[in-house]
Design a protein around this motif. Structure first.
Motif, PDB file in Angstrom:
ATOM      1  N   ASN A   1      41.503  58.765  18.432  1.00 14.69           N
ATOM      2  CA  ASN A   1      42.077  57.547  19.007  1.00 14.69           C
ATOM      3  C   ASN A   1      43.521  57.812  19.444  1.00 14.69           C
ATOM      4  OD1 ASN A   1      42.539  54.960  19.818  1.00 14.69           O
ATOM      5  ND2 ASN A   1      42.547  54.064  17.784  1.00 14.69           N
ATOM      6  N   TYR A   2      43.677  58.534  20.553  1.00 13.07           N
ATOM      7  CA  TYR A   2      45.001  58.907  21.024  1.00 13.07           C
ATOM      8  C   TYR A   2      45.874  57.701  21.382  1.00 13.07           C
ATOM      9  CZ  TYR A   2      43.848  63.871  21.354  1.00 13.07           C
ATOM     10  OH  TYR A   2      43.517  65.163  21.065  1.00 13.07           O
ATOM     11  N   LEU A   3      45.245  56.619  21.836  1.00 14.62           N
ATOM     12  CA  LEU A   3      46.020  55.482  22.323  1.00 14.62           C
ATOM     13  C   LEU A   3      46.926  54.880  21.258  1.00 14.62           C
ATOM     14  CD1 LEU A   3      43.383  53.708  24.567  1.00 14.62           C
ATOM     15  CD2 LEU A   3      45.485  54.807  25.316  1.00 14.62           C
ATOM     16  N   ASP A   4      46.535  55.003  19.988  1.00 16.09           N
ATOM     17  CA  ASP A   4      47.354  54.454  18.902  1.00 16.09           C
ATOM     18  C   ASP A   4      48.580  55.308  18.606  1.00 16.09           C
ATOM     19  OD1 ASP A   4      45.767  52.273  18.556  1.00 16.09           O
ATOM     20  OD2 ASP A   4      44.613  53.100  16.880  1.00 16.09           O
ATOM     21  N   TYR A   5      48.622  56.549  19.151  1.00 18.83           N
ATOM     22  CA  TYR A   5      49.670  57.487  18.747  1.00 18.83           C
ATOM     23  C   TYR A   5      50.539  57.992  19.903  1.00 18.83           C
ATOM     24  CZ  TYR A   5      46.919  57.692  14.464  1.00 18.83           C
ATOM     25  OH  TYR A   5      46.245  57.357  13.308  1.00 18.83           O
ATOM     26  N   LEU A   6      50.081  57.845  21.149  1.00 20.77           N
ATOM     27  CA  LEU A   6      50.773  58.457  22.284  1.00 20.77           C
ATOM     28  C   LEU A   6      52.234  58.047  22.400  1.00 20.77           C
ATOM     29  CD1 LEU A   6      48.185  58.467  25.216  1.00 20.77           C
ATOM     30  CD2 LEU A   6      49.240  60.434  24.123  1.00 20.77           C
ATOM     31  N   THR A   7      52.533  56.801  22.136  1.00 23.74           N
ATOM     32  CA  THR A   7      53.895  56.298  22.350  1.00 23.74           C
ATOM     33  C   THR A   7      54.677  56.093  21.052  1.00 23.74           C
ATOM     34  OG1 THR A   7      53.042  54.026  22.365  1.00 23.74           O
ATOM     35  CG2 THR A   7      53.226  55.147  24.500  1.00 23.74           C
ATOM     36  N   LEU A   8      54.113  56.537  19.931  1.00 24.20           N
ATOM     37  CA  LEU A   8      54.795  56.341  18.646  1.00 24.20           C
ATOM     38  C   LEU A   8      55.990  57.279  18.504  1.00 24.20           C
ATOM     39  CD1 LEU A   8      51.979  55.908  15.953  1.00 24.20           C
ATOM     40  CD2 LEU A   8      53.458  54.155  16.931  1.00 24.20           C
TER      41      LEU A   8
ATOM     42  N   ILE B   1      48.031  50.791  32.851  1.00 21.39           N
ATOM     43  CA  ILE B   1      46.708  50.338  32.398  1.00 21.39           C
ATOM     44  C   ILE B   1      45.965  51.473  31.698  1.00 21.39           C
ATOM     45  CG2 ILE B   1      44.465  49.462  33.154  1.00 21.39           C
ATOM     46  CD1 ILE B   1      45.931  48.064  35.459  1.00 21.39           C
ATOM     47  N   ALA B   2      46.107  52.705  32.240  1.00 23.97           N
ATOM     48  CA  ALA B   2      45.394  53.859  31.666  1.00 23.97           C
ATOM     49  C   ALA B   2      45.849  54.153  30.249  1.00 23.97           C
ATOM     50  CB  ALA B   2      45.596  55.083  32.549  1.00 23.97           C
TER      51      ALA B   2
ATOM     52  N   THR C   1      40.764  62.092  30.744  1.00 24.47           N
ATOM     53  CA  THR C   1      41.871  62.797  30.077  1.00 24.47           C
ATOM     54  C   THR C   1      41.602  62.959  28.590  1.00 24.47           C
ATOM     55  OG1 THR C   1      43.461  61.928  31.672  1.00 24.47           O
ATOM     56  CG2 THR C   1      44.346  62.750  29.602  1.00 24.47           C
ATOM     57  N   PHE C   2      41.130  61.898  27.933  1.00 24.12           N
ATOM     58  CA  PHE C   2      40.863  61.970  26.496  1.00 24.12           C
ATOM     59  C   PHE C   2      39.681  62.882  26.194  1.00 24.12           C
ATOM     60  CE2 PHE C   2      42.870  57.531  25.758  1.00 24.12           C
ATOM     61  CZ  PHE C   2      44.120  58.105  25.886  1.00 24.12           C
ATOM     62  N   LYS C   3      38.703  62.909  27.092  1.00 21.93           N
ATOM     63  CA  LYS C   3      37.542  63.777  26.890  1.00 21.93           C
ATOM     64  C   LYS C   3      37.961  65.245  26.923  1.00 21.93           C
ATOM     65  CE  LYS C   3      32.898  64.755  28.672  1.00 21.93           C
ATOM     66  NZ  LYS C   3      31.897  64.410  29.712  1.00 21.93           N
ATOM     67  N   ARG C   4      38.873  65.570  27.830  1.00 21.04           N
ATOM     68  CA  ARG C   4      39.342  66.956  27.953  1.00 21.04           C
ATOM     69  C   ARG C   4      40.203  67.381  26.766  1.00 21.04           C
ATOM     70  NH1 ARG C   4      41.165  66.803  34.355  1.00 21.04           N
ATOM     71  NH2 ARG C   4      39.075  67.118  35.250  1.00 21.04           N
ATOM     72  N   ASN C   5      40.764  66.416  26.050  1.00 19.71           N
ATOM     73  CA  ASN C   5      41.664  66.727  24.937  1.00 19.71           C
ATOM     74  C   ASN C   5      41.139  66.216  23.601  1.00 19.71           C
ATOM     75  OD1 ASN C   5      44.387  67.761  26.291  1.00 19.71           O
ATOM     76  ND2 ASN C   5      43.607  66.084  27.550  1.00 19.71           N
ATOM     77  N   GLN C   6      39.820  66.057  23.498  1.00 23.40           N
ATOM     78  CA  GLN C   6      39.265  65.442  22.300  1.00 23.40           C
ATOM     79  C   GLN C   6      39.237  66.382  21.086  1.00 23.40           C
ATOM     80  OE1 GLN C   6      35.253  64.300  23.179  1.00 23.40           O
ATOM     81  NE2 GLN C   6      34.563  66.368  23.665  1.00 23.40           N
TER      82      GLN C   6
ATOM     83  N   LYS D   1      50.695  68.325  22.939  1.00 22.76           N
ATOM     84  CA  LYS D   1      49.428  67.741  23.369  1.00 22.76           C
ATOM     85  C   LYS D   1      49.657  66.338  23.942  1.00 22.76           C
ATOM     86  CE  LYS D   1      44.651  68.052  22.007  1.00 22.76           C
ATOM     87  NZ  LYS D   1      43.725  68.526  20.969  1.00 22.76           N
ATOM     88  N   PHE D   2      50.522  65.568  23.298  1.00 21.89           N
ATOM     89  CA  PHE D   2      50.838  64.230  23.808  1.00 21.89           C
ATOM     90  C   PHE D   2      51.507  64.317  25.179  1.00 21.89           C
ATOM     91  CE2 PHE D   2      51.198  62.230  19.305  1.00 21.89           C
ATOM     92  CZ  PHE D   2      49.816  62.213  19.228  1.00 21.89           C
ATOM     93  N   ASP D   3      52.428  65.277  25.337  1.00 26.01           N
ATOM     94  CA  ASP D   3      53.097  65.453  26.628  1.00 26.01           C
ATOM     95  C   ASP D   3      52.081  65.791  27.718  1.00 26.01           C
ATOM     96  OD1 ASP D   3      55.506  64.931  25.459  1.00 26.01           O
ATOM     97  OD2 ASP D   3      56.085  67.037  25.242  1.00 26.01           O
ATOM     98  N   LYS D   4      51.126  66.649  27.365  1.00 23.23           N
ATOM     99  CA  LYS D   4      50.085  67.042  28.323  1.00 23.23           C
ATOM    100  C   LYS D   4      49.222  65.842  28.711  1.00 23.23           C
ATOM    101  CE  LYS D   4      46.067  70.108  28.728  1.00 23.23           C
ATOM    102  NZ  LYS D   4      45.203  71.074  27.999  1.00 23.23           N
ATOM    103  N   ILE D   5      48.858  65.022  27.717  1.00 30.64           N
ATOM    104  CA  ILE D   5      48.031  63.845  27.986  1.00 30.64           C
ATOM    105  C   ILE D   5      48.793  62.840  28.846  1.00 30.64           C
ATOM    106  CG2 ILE D   5      46.951  61.828  26.906  1.00 30.64           C
ATOM    107  CD1 ILE D   5      46.211  63.646  24.549  1.00 30.64           C
ATOM    108  N   ASN D   6      50.048  62.578  28.489  1.00 30.20           N
ATOM    109  CA  ASN D   6      50.852  61.626  29.268  1.00 30.20           C
ATOM    110  C   ASN D   6      51.038  62.091  30.708  1.00 30.20           C
ATOM    111  OD1 ASN D   6      51.477  59.465  27.476  1.00 30.20           O
ATOM    112  ND2 ASN D   6      52.827  60.826  26.335  1.00 30.20           N
TER     113      ASN D   6
END
Length: 554
Positions: free
Chosen positions: A45-52, A139-140, A203-208, A87-92
């Motif tokens: 669940n990356y969405l809970d952590y990306l901006t923390l 939105i993404a 994006t999340f699938k590639r970094n799961q 990893k977060f930087d790559k996802i963002n």
């Protein structure tokens, strides 16, 4: 000039009984298990952590675990947070939306052996962000899959933000929120949601795949009233010095007998702290060949010397693993034992072969357990081998009268695609496993102790740039061993040539001022810059220096 700095010193256990060893190992397993549990939670669940922020992350995941102290849990969480930042930087970066702003073409200004004046040299595509890009990106990065949920959330945020003091940042935020409302109430709102959600899911699938923490190494803090290291008060014991650790459930303290050398470790009081106030002494625990290695830090004074730049006293050094580890600008080569390297490559090949035949994860784990001890022995050998190579290089420089060693930044080295001849194992893999990039730290540390200056330059294009005229082209180096400049025809050993280019980036005022900066110790280090920027500048410099002014007649 003397500068105070922190130095990490290793202490090895000596005669540690099995019960104490198991207590330390149990704590290490608890910490590793905790790290992997949180890692799996993040990747699901990356969405809970990306901006923390780090503070929010520690607050969210802080817990209590029997057998671990609060400090150990906090330090483990810091390690997890740090590991996931790339990893977060790559996802963002992947979730961002951009459109093409303009395409810039660069053309050759004069004829070369392979190109004519006016031929296309490089194409640069510049991207930009539009209001729609910002909406899609926002939105993404949310959890929403329904546009009405997004609209409701944004309206709530608008009402809250309007109550805050109106600053430039607040006005920009309101502008973004209004754009989101505008897009999600327009005729193309369904398309906007579809594109944003598709980008998010891809994006999340590639970094799961989660980051897996394998090492049993862990960090902790000692908060005992006694000093962390001291002499044994039991005069009848043959163990002279002990390290005392706390934070264990079944014992108040754990005393670890260690090997101690005053020449290497220094005085014990160097590691002591003032007894007034609360002490929190950091330490690191590693497990190596049935022994425990404890790393403490102490304050030391290092002598850093800065010299005037003298071309005759600077030694350029190219680092590679295929032919020789060090190729110097004075045409000297310093290498490691090639038979050992070949033996290690053969071990890796057998390991790969065994793993390929495994059908289940359980079988793979058995192979890993079978080869792990042998791998550790090889890595211990190479750790000593790299230290010896660093000593040989610095000694060679001193014997030649050099006071300045220049190496390429090994963290920026290009990937090596060539393979070891007998086994087919990639040299890039061998370099990574034996930690060849630590040579920068090893040589730099030795230089500081011996009073030599040590500098790093960009690794970019040192293998393709001609040491004579400065022309940069991949075709200059048709083979790993050979270098022949397409422009001026200069030919020499490729590794020696690279060492001369590395040296030139310090000795040449133009190169040094453009590519390097000075750190706090007076040593040169690379400026930040992309490969394309560096190549473009090098070729512009070459073209400028290649202009021939014809004499006027009469």
């Amino acid at each position: 000039m003397k500068i105070k700095s922190q130095s990490s010193i290793s202490f090895f256990s000596d005669g540690l009984n099995q019960e104490k060893y198991n207590d330390l190992l149990h704590k290490a397993n608890l910490i590793r298990g905790f790290k992997n549990k949180i890692s799996n939670k993040i990747s699901s669940n990356y969405l809970d952590y990306l901006t923390l922020s780090k503070f929010d992350f520690l607050k969210l995941e802080n817990t209590q675990i029997e057998g671990l102290t609060g400090q150990e849990i906090q330090l483990a969480l810091v390690d997890i947070y740090t590991s996931y930042q790339n990893k977060f930087d790559k996802i963002n970066k992947s979730i961002r939306f951009r459109v093409i702003d303009k395409v810039e073409h660069t053309y050759y200004k004069r004829n070369t052996k392979t190109k004519n004046k006016g031929d296309l040299k490089e194409t640069k595509v510049k991207m930009k962000s539009t209001p729609l890009c910002s909406v899609l990106g926002y939105i993404a990065k949310t959890k929403f899959t329904n546009k009405q949920d997004v609209v409701n959330y944004i309206n709530t945020r608008i009402n809250k933000v309007k109550q805050e003091k109106q600053t430039k940042k607040i006005r920009n935020t309101l502008g973004l929120y209004n754009e989101i409302i505008k897009e999600l109430t327009s005729n193309r709102s369904d398309k906007v949601m579809s594109v944003a959600i598709k980008k998010r899911n891809l994006t999340f699938k590639r970094n799961q795949k989660p980051i897996y923490f394998e090492s049993l190494t862990y960090r902790s803090l000692n908060r005992l009233s006694s000093q962390i290291i001291d002499r044994n008060k039991n005069k009848s014991s043959n163990k002279e010095v002990y390290i005392t650790l706390g934070g264990f459930t079944n014992r108040k303290t754990l005393d670890i007998p260690i090997t101690y050398s005053k020449k290497y470790h220094g005085k014990l009081r160097d590691y002591h702290v003032d007894k007034q106030g609360q002490k929190q002494i950091p330490y690191l625990v590693k497990f190596e060949n049935n022994r425990v290695r404890i790393i403490l830090t102490k304050e030391v004074e290092r002598e850093y010397c800065s010299y005037e730049l003298d071309d005759n006293k600077i030694l350029g050094v190219d680092v590679n693993i295929k032919h020789n580890v060090f190729a110097c600008s004075d045409e000297t080569e310093i290498d490691l034992d090639r038979d050992k390297l070949s033996g290690f490559a053969k071990l890796l090949k057998r390991y790969d072969s065994k793993r390929k035949k495994c059908k289940t994860q359980e079988d793979k784990n058995k192979v890993i357990d079978l080869y792990s001890q042998r791998m550790d022995k090889w890595l211990l050998r190479y750790k000593s081998e790299l230290q010896n190579l660093g000593n040989k290089l610095v000694t060679h420089a001193i014997n030649r009268g050099n006071n300045h060693i220049v190496m390429e930044d090994l963290e920026q080295m290009n990937r090596m695609f060539s393979k070891e001849q007998d086994t087919g194992i990639k040299y890039s893999r061998l370099a990574r496993i034996i930690h060849l990039n630590t040579l920068n730290d090893i040589v730099g540390s030795i230089c500081s102790k011996k009073g030599l200056q040590f500098s790093l330059v960009q690794a970019s294009y040192t293998s393709q740039e001609c040491s004579k005229c400065g022309y940069v082209d991949k075709a200059n180096r048709p083979k790993q061993e050979e270098f022949t400049c397409l422009e001026c025809g200069h030919s020499e050993n490729a590794d020696i040539k690279s060492a001369k280019v590395i040296k030139k980036r310090v000795t040449s005022d133009v190169h040094r001022n453009k590519l390097l900066k000075v750190n706090n110790f007076g040593w040169f280090i690379p400026k930040l810059g992309s490969y394309k920027q560096i190549k473009s500048w090098l070729l512009d410099l070459w073209e400028k220096n290649s202009v021939v002014i014809e004499p006027k007649l009469g």
